[in-house]
Scaffold this motif. Structure first.
Motif, short mmCIF file in Angstrom:
data_model
loop_
_atom_site.label_atom_id
_atom_site.label_comp_id
_atom_site.label_asym_id
_atom_site.label_seq_id
_atom_site.Cartn_x
_atom_site.Cartn_y
_atom_site.Cartn_z
N UNK A 88 -15.51 4.67 -3.16
CA UNK A 88 -16.92 4.64 -2.75
C UNK A 88 -17.73 4.26 -3.98
N UNK A 89 -18.69 3.36 -3.80
CA UNK A 89 -19.53 2.91 -4.90
C UNK A 89 -20.95 3.43 -4.70
N UNK A 90 -21.49 4.09 -5.72
CA UNK A 90 -22.87 4.59 -5.68
C UNK A 90 -23.65 3.77 -6.70
N UNK A 132 -27.18 -4.12 -4.84
CA UNK A 132 -26.31 -4.62 -3.76
C UNK A 132 -25.38 -5.74 -4.22
N UNK A 133 -25.85 -6.58 -5.14
CA UNK A 133 -25.02 -7.70 -5.60
C UNK A 133 -23.78 -7.20 -6.33
N UNK A 164 -16.67 -5.41 -3.69
CA UNK A 164 -16.03 -5.48 -2.37
C UNK A 164 -15.17 -6.73 -2.23
N UNK A 165 -15.65 -7.84 -2.79
CA UNK A 165 -14.93 -9.10 -2.68
C UNK A 165 -13.82 -9.24 -3.71
N UNK A 184 -20.40 2.42 0.49
CA UNK A 184 -21.29 2.41 -0.67
C UNK A 184 -22.67 2.91 -0.27
N UNK A 185 -23.43 3.28 -1.29
CA UNK A 185 -24.83 3.66 -1.08
C UNK A 185 -25.63 3.36 -2.33
N UNK A 186 -26.88 2.99 -2.13
CA UNK A 186 -27.79 2.78 -3.24
C UNK A 186 -28.72 3.96 -3.45
N UNK A 187 -28.48 5.04 -2.71
CA UNK A 187 -29.32 6.23 -2.75
C UNK A 187 -28.53 7.37 -3.39
#
Length: 212
Positions: A9-11, A15-16, A22-23, A38-41
């Motif tokens: 999981x990425x926090x 987004x880039x 992910x890729x 993932x989350x940006x929060x």
């Protein structure tokens, strides 16, 4: 050989960066690791990790409040089974040290290439702590002030700092003003030649300055 891919999981609030992992991560690790969510929060990190139960969480330290440090602490508190590795785009050691104090098992620069992530991830999952060479050398370098150079008052102050006590709490403990504590702390940091309380506590612990 692993039976199943390592689930991450990425926090991170970029987004880039997340999309890049992910890729590129599955391709660069021959499918041995992948991002499952993932989350940006930062405030949502612990609940996301709790729902997805990944093997490891990658947490960016420089995020909007409550920030990466608190996200790490929350993850470790609610899902202690999940390993945590902190990441940062900067080279300041202080946030990395704070991340370790919050419960992270490792720290990696965000400039790392995807193919460079698998060995440290495997090491962390195997129970090791992972730090970049420059940060590790900074932690382990000999203290420029030996234990004999610190008087009893300085040792007491250093123990309080290492325990995470606030300026107010230390002032009450030492029966002095907050201004005096700030002056004493600044003098102690200069004596140890470090730039922050966290670095002083880590350096002192490694150098044995907290042991009589």
């Amino acid at each position: 050989m692993l039976d199943a891919p390592i689930r991450l999981v990425v926090v991170d609030d970029h987004p880039l960066f997340i999309r890049g992992l992910e890729l590129l991560l599955p391709a660069s690790t021959d499918g041995r690791a992948r991002v499952v969510d993932s989350t940006g929060d930062a405030s949502a990190a612990a609940s996301l990790v709790g729902r997805t139960q990944p093997d490891l969480a990658l947490v960016d330290l420089h995020m909007p409040p409550p920030g990466g440090i608190r996200a790490i602490a929350a993850i470790r508190r609610t899902t202690p089974r999940v390993r945590v590795v902190a990441m940062s785009g900067g080279d300041d050691p202080a946030p990395a040290l704070e991340a370790l104090r919050a419960g992270a098992e490792g720290f990696l620069p965000k400039s790392s290439e995807p193919e460079e992530l698998l060995p440290p991830i495997l090491a962390v999952l195997d129970g090791w702590a992972v730090l970049p060479g420059p940060l590790l050398r900074g932690l382990l370098r000999p203290a420029r002030s030996s234990s004999g150079d610190l008087d009893s008052e300085e040792r007491r102050l250093l123990r309080s700092i290492a325990a995470g006590r606030s300026t107010v709490e230390i002032a009450e403990q030492l029966h002095v003003s907050e201004r005096t504590v700030k002056r004493m702390t600044a003098a102690l940091l200069r004596k140890l030649r470090v730039s922050s309380r966290a670095e002083a506590a880590a350096l002192a612990g490694h150098a044995g300055l907290l042991t009589d």
